[in-house]
Design an enzyme around this catalytic site. Structure first.
Site, PDB file in Angstrom:
ATOM      1  CG  ASP A 185     -25.311  58.624  71.963  1.00  0.00           C
ATOM      2  OD1 ASP A 185     -26.245  59.096  72.607  1.00  0.00           O
ATOM      3  OD2 ASP A 185     -24.120  58.756  72.270  1.00  0.00           O
TER       4      ASP A 185
HETATM    5  C1  GLC Z   1     -20.741  55.887  72.861  1.00  0.00           C
HETATM    6  C2  GLC Z   1     -21.254  56.944  73.816  1.00  0.00           C
HETATM    7  C3  GLC Z   1     -22.244  56.369  74.785  1.00  0.00           C
HETATM    8  C4  GLC Z   1     -23.288  55.576  74.053  1.00  0.00           C
HETATM    9  C5  GLC Z   1     -22.685  54.530  73.143  1.00  0.00           C
HETATM   10  C6  GLC Z   1     -23.702  53.806  72.325  1.00  0.00           C
HETATM   11  O1  GLC Z   1     -19.938  55.023  73.545  1.00  0.00           O
HETATM   12  O2  GLC Z   1     -20.205  57.554  74.544  1.00  0.00           O
HETATM   13  O3  GLC Z   1     -22.841  57.391  75.517  1.00  0.00           O
HETATM   14  O4  GLC Z   1     -24.088  54.965  74.999  1.00  0.00           O
HETATM   15  O5  GLC Z   1     -21.782  55.143  72.280  1.00  0.00           O
HETATM   16  O6  GLC Z   1     -24.276  54.605  71.364  1.00  0.00           O
HETATM   17  C1  GLC Z   2     -21.894  58.398  67.201  1.00  0.00           C
HETATM   18  C2  GLC Z   2     -21.340  57.059  67.660  1.00  0.00           C
HETATM   19  C3  GLC Z   2     -21.765  56.731  69.048  1.00  0.00           C
HETATM   20  C4  GLC Z   2     -21.516  57.911  69.965  1.00  0.00           C
HETATM   21  C5  GLC Z   2     -22.130  59.195  69.391  1.00  0.00           C
HETATM   22  C6  GLC Z   2     -21.876  60.405  70.258  1.00  0.00           C
HETATM   23  O1  GLC Z   2     -23.247  58.324  67.136  1.00  0.00           O
HETATM   24  O2  GLC Z   2     -21.708  56.020  66.811  1.00  0.00           O
HETATM   25  O3  GLC Z   2     -21.071  55.599  69.484  1.00  0.00           O
HETATM   26  O4  GLC Z   2     -22.076  57.643  71.187  1.00  0.00           O
HETATM   27  O5  GLC Z   2     -21.624  59.423  68.114  1.00  0.00           O
HETATM   28  O6  GLC Z   2     -20.574  60.850  70.184  1.00  0.00           O
END
Ligand code: GLC
Ligand code: GLC
Length: 818
Positions: A483
């Site tokens: 993300d």
């Molecule tokens: C969080 C989110 C997931 C994403 C991950 C890496 O765990 O829930 O959707 O893939 O972060 O950014």
């Molecule tokens: C932030 C976190 C990631 C998560 C995203 C969405 O970017 O670092 O882990 O997936 O939020 O909630």
């Protein structure tokens, strides 16, 4: 250092001190009513939606973290204490919290009195049961006051935290004997209320917080707790609570039980009132009657145990490693069910007022629970697919109560569509239910746009293929699995969310990770098409997958590892030519899982680079070197201090991809080593460093650049649970469902010399016995590479490693020699 121990026979973790580094929690509830409960009794309850139907209040950023929640006070002649230690922190002669499957039992004793509270949510019934057992272990008669306490939230948990000008005039209650009814907003648009009740006579009650505590007192200074005299207060606005006061006399050796019930009750819209202003209590009386004796409670508790026995019966291992057995048989599967139920909504790191259910998250979660509840997995798939957009892309999140895509977060995460294929493939392999592919499923929840589920998969696949960039690799869009890799966002506004900030339409930034997904997941789509009789579509898909694999080999390889991406300007990300972030973990895992480089040595080379650059004793970091400054063209990943979260934290979700990849290149020793580095039970001895629960995975462990290297954060609700279960059950122990049979291909390090797995699937049971006849050492570094195991099935030698599915009701014995 440890703060407790596992009790495997009881399927419990026993916390033996209140002084853990952070609250160590458990979940109660299996379907609609859920509670979070910490080892010191903190936490809260809600019905279905942690934001909209919150029963109990939780204080965010509280000091201490866990104050409030549920409190049982014992006042013995002015000596005030709680079996859960908080809030009085009076010294206890013994303390123990047992977190089990859907229940928690907290026991404390002081001066010859033992108080034990069993908390659980029954399989049927929207209620949290709290059964208190007081035992007089002294040699004289004891008379004590037992005082209960819960604090009600004003239903909408976000509003409850913020909208005081309205909320503080709302609270209303009714009291009838030992039943306290919280009916705030019932007079207007709600047809639900909460009730907190006890089955024994009371000497007093309270429903007004200031009366109970005294307006200027802290939790440990409560007026009622210290005086043992209740105010019999009726809340009117302000802060409604529920508290009962019981006087209990115990002979030496005597035990007495009292049952407290916190229930969520709905009334029919046209039968809300008993009489003017008096709520209809009939449905409340029905549920309370089900739990009004200890015997009835014990029966419901036994039903809960049976419920979990059935779920955990589907996949069981008995090996030479107790840590492995307790992860596989108990805690990893339990965590998968909790993430199934709660997605990312409510934990001690997810506030319960934040995000909805993720499209990619839910599809991956499915991999960890489909074998336990295939019927519910089917429903979940149809719900998720119904939020897909007609062009094959997806809303990134949807709301569990409405099951609709969330406009606020929107779409454009270009990995999302492929995860749907992976989820459906896992379901079909588990069940053989091809009929699901014919189910008519709406796009964007619009029934007018319904199409068979198989058409949804086709659009997922096509979306990925049709959105490729200059190198023939899939475009990343807003982000892919990571993300925080935001190559088109260029955010400079401090309060903007990287997930929703405006996104440039570049058409250049590409993801090597999504290319790895195409290689790994594309063939599943082709296989499903073939099973549906569409050979042409299967061939077309396979040709497209080959295109992407070739593009990856040509443009995704950096010389010693797979690159991560190409940015908005077409420059490589995750390359030796970068100053920081030269190597990233995700494409090393997923490209190898997709088979890229298995033949020409690149897979092994990529994994060697992971070992050299990313691995630490606490697991493998996401990237290296960590970003030391914010890079606007990369986005959120560079916003975290080095070593945390996506910026070179140990992201426990992608470590199992490396574990799986190592089994695929035939290096089970490394696979086993990586598995153990992050599996919580193997980290129990370093609980003072790890800090979070040693029985469940955390999303992240701080990486080698972090000041607090080895410290975990974000336990419980993470895709880490399902992927590690996939890695250990399907690749290390090596038992995984295929389309035509059960694949038996153990690749586990020599430390596990022998195991037996019992796996039920499609109605038959497989008993698989594995023996490592090498007596130590295996393929790592061996000249000539890895030699797969040999099999016998029901005593006869067997070619290959796929054992055809047997008729329901039969048992198949498989012997594996390695
Ligand atoms: C969080 C989110 C997931 C994403 C991950 C890496 O765990 O829930 O959707 O893939 O972060 O950014
Ligand atoms: C932030 C976190 C990631 C998560 C995203 C969405 O970017 O670092 O882990 O997936 O939020 O909630």
């Amino acid at each position: 250092m440890k703060y407790g121990h596992f009790d495997d026979a009881a399927r419990e973790y026993v916390v033996t001190t209140p002084h853990t580094p952070y609250p160590w929690i458990n979940y109660l509830g299996t379907k609609d009513f859920f509670s979070l409960i910490s080892h010191t009794g903190g936490g809260y309850a809600f019905y279905r939606d942690a934001k909209m139907r919150r029963l109990l209040r939780y204080r965010y950023n509280n000091v201490p973290v866990d104050a409030g929640g549920r409190i049982f006070t014992i006042n013995e002649g002015g000596d005030v204490w709680s079996p859960s230690y908080f809030p009085y922190r009076t010294d206890l002669d013994s303390f123990e919290t047992r977190h089990g499957m859907g229940y928690t039992r907290i026991t404390g004793s002081r001066r010859g009195l033992r108080a034990s509270v069993l908390y659980f949510v029954p399989v049927q019934g929207n209620a949290e049961i709290q059964m208190v057992t007081l035992t007089n272990e002294s040699d004289h008669v004891k008379t004590v006051n037992l005082i209960s306490f819960v604090e009600f939230a004003l239903w909408n948990a976000e509003d409850d935290q913020t909208n005081y000008q309205r909320n503080l005039s709302l609270a209303e209650v009714e009291v009838e004997g030992g039943a306290i009814f919280h009916k705030t907003e019932f007079r207007e648009r709600r047809n639900h209320y909460a009730v907190y009740s006890v089955n024994e006579p009371i000497v007093g009650f309270d429903t007004d917080r200031d009366t109970f505590l005294g307006p200027q007192n802290g939790w440990d200074e409560g007026v009622v707790a210290h005086s043992a005299t209740s105010g019999n207060s009726i809340a009117s606005g302000w802060y409604p609570i529920g508290s009962h006061n019981l006087e209990v006399t115990l002979q030496p050796g005597e035990s007495k039980e009292s049952v407290f019930v916190l229930a969520y009750v709905e009334t029919p819209q046209d039968a809300k009132w008993e009489s003017k202003g008096i709520i209809n209590k009939t449905p409340a009386r029905e549920i309370l009657a089900r739990f009004d004796t200890p015997e009835k409670v014990e029966r419901e508790f036994a039903a809960l145990k049976n419920y979990w026995d059935d779920l955990l019966d589907v996949y069981k291992v008995d090996s030479t490693s107790p840590e492995l057995d307790r992860m596989v048989n108990i805690w990893n599967q339990y965590q998968c069910m909790v993430t199934y139920n709660l997605s990312r909504s409510a934990s001690y790191f997810e506030t319960g007022i934040g995000r909805g259910m993720g499209f990619r998250d839910s599809n991956q979660d499915l991999l960890g629970f489909v074998h336990m509840v295939p019927g519910r997995a089917r429903e979940r798939i149809l719900d998720i697919a119904a939020t897909q957009l007609p062009d094959g892309s997806a809303y990134h999140q949807y709301q569990p109560l409405t099951k609709r895509g969330n406009d606020a977060v929107g779409s454009g995460f270009n990995d999302d569509p492929l995860w749907l294929i992976l989820g459906v493939a896992a379901y079909v392999k588990e069940t053989g239910d091809l009929a699901i592919l014919d189910e008519m499923v709406p796009f964007d929840n619009d029934p007018a746009q319904a199409a068979p589920l198989m058409e949804h998969l086709r659009r997922s696949f096509n979306f990925t293929m049709d959105n490729r960039g200059p190198h023939g690799l899939p475009l990343i869009g807003r982000a892919d699995w990571n993300d925080c890799l935001n190559l088109n966002v260029f955010s400079t506004e401090p309060n903007e969310s990287f997930q929703t900030a405006p996104n440039r339409e570049g058409g250049v930034a590409e993801s090597v990770f999504i290319a790895g997904m195409v290689a790994a997941i594309g063939p599943e789509y082709a296989e499903l098409a073939r099973l549906m009789g569409d050979e042409d579509e299967a061939a077309r898909a396979e040709a497209s997958v080959r295109d992407v694999v070739e593009a990856t080999e040509r443009h995704g390889w950096d010389g010693k590892w797979f690159r991560r991406a190409y940015d908005y300007y077409g420059n490589p990300v995750g390359s030796a030519s970068n100053e920081e972030g030269q190597i990233w973990i995700e494409p090393q895992g997923y490209c190898v899982m997709g088979g890229i480089g298995l033949e020409d040595g690149r897979a092994v080379q990529a994994l060697d680079s992971v070992r050299e650059r990313l691995n630490t004793p606490h697991g493998s970091v996401l990237l290296n070197p960590a970003y030391t400054q914010y890079k606007v063209e990369l986005g959120e990943v560079s916003s975290y201090p080095p070593g945390y979260k996506e910026n070179a934290g140990i992201f426990c979700h992608n470590n199992p991809w490396i574990t799986i990849a190592e089994t695929m290149v035939g290096r089970p020793e490394y696979a086993w080593e990586y598995y153990k580095q992050i599996a919580p039970a193997f980290r129990e001895e370093i609980s003072d460093i790890h800090r979070l629960e040693p029985y469940v995975y955390a999303q992240m462990i701080a990486g080698k650049d972090a000041i607090r290297h080895g410290e975990a954060k974000n336990s419980w609700l993470t895709g880490t649970a399902s992927w590690n279960f996939v890695a250990v059950s399907q690749y290390l122990l090596g038992i995984r469902p295929g389309y035509g049979g059960l694949i038996v291909d153990p690749r586990i390090g020599a430390e596990v010399g022998e195991f037996t797995v019992r796996r039920s699937i499609r109605g038959a049971e497989y008993v698989i016995h594995y023996l490592n006849t090498h007596g130590g050492g295996n393929a790592v570094g061996d000249e000539g590479g890895f030699k797969p195991a040999s099999l016998t099935v029901d005593g006869a030698a067997w070619e290959g490693n796929t054992v055809p599915y047997a008729p329901a009701g039969t048992t198949v014995a498989v012997e594996v020699r390695f």
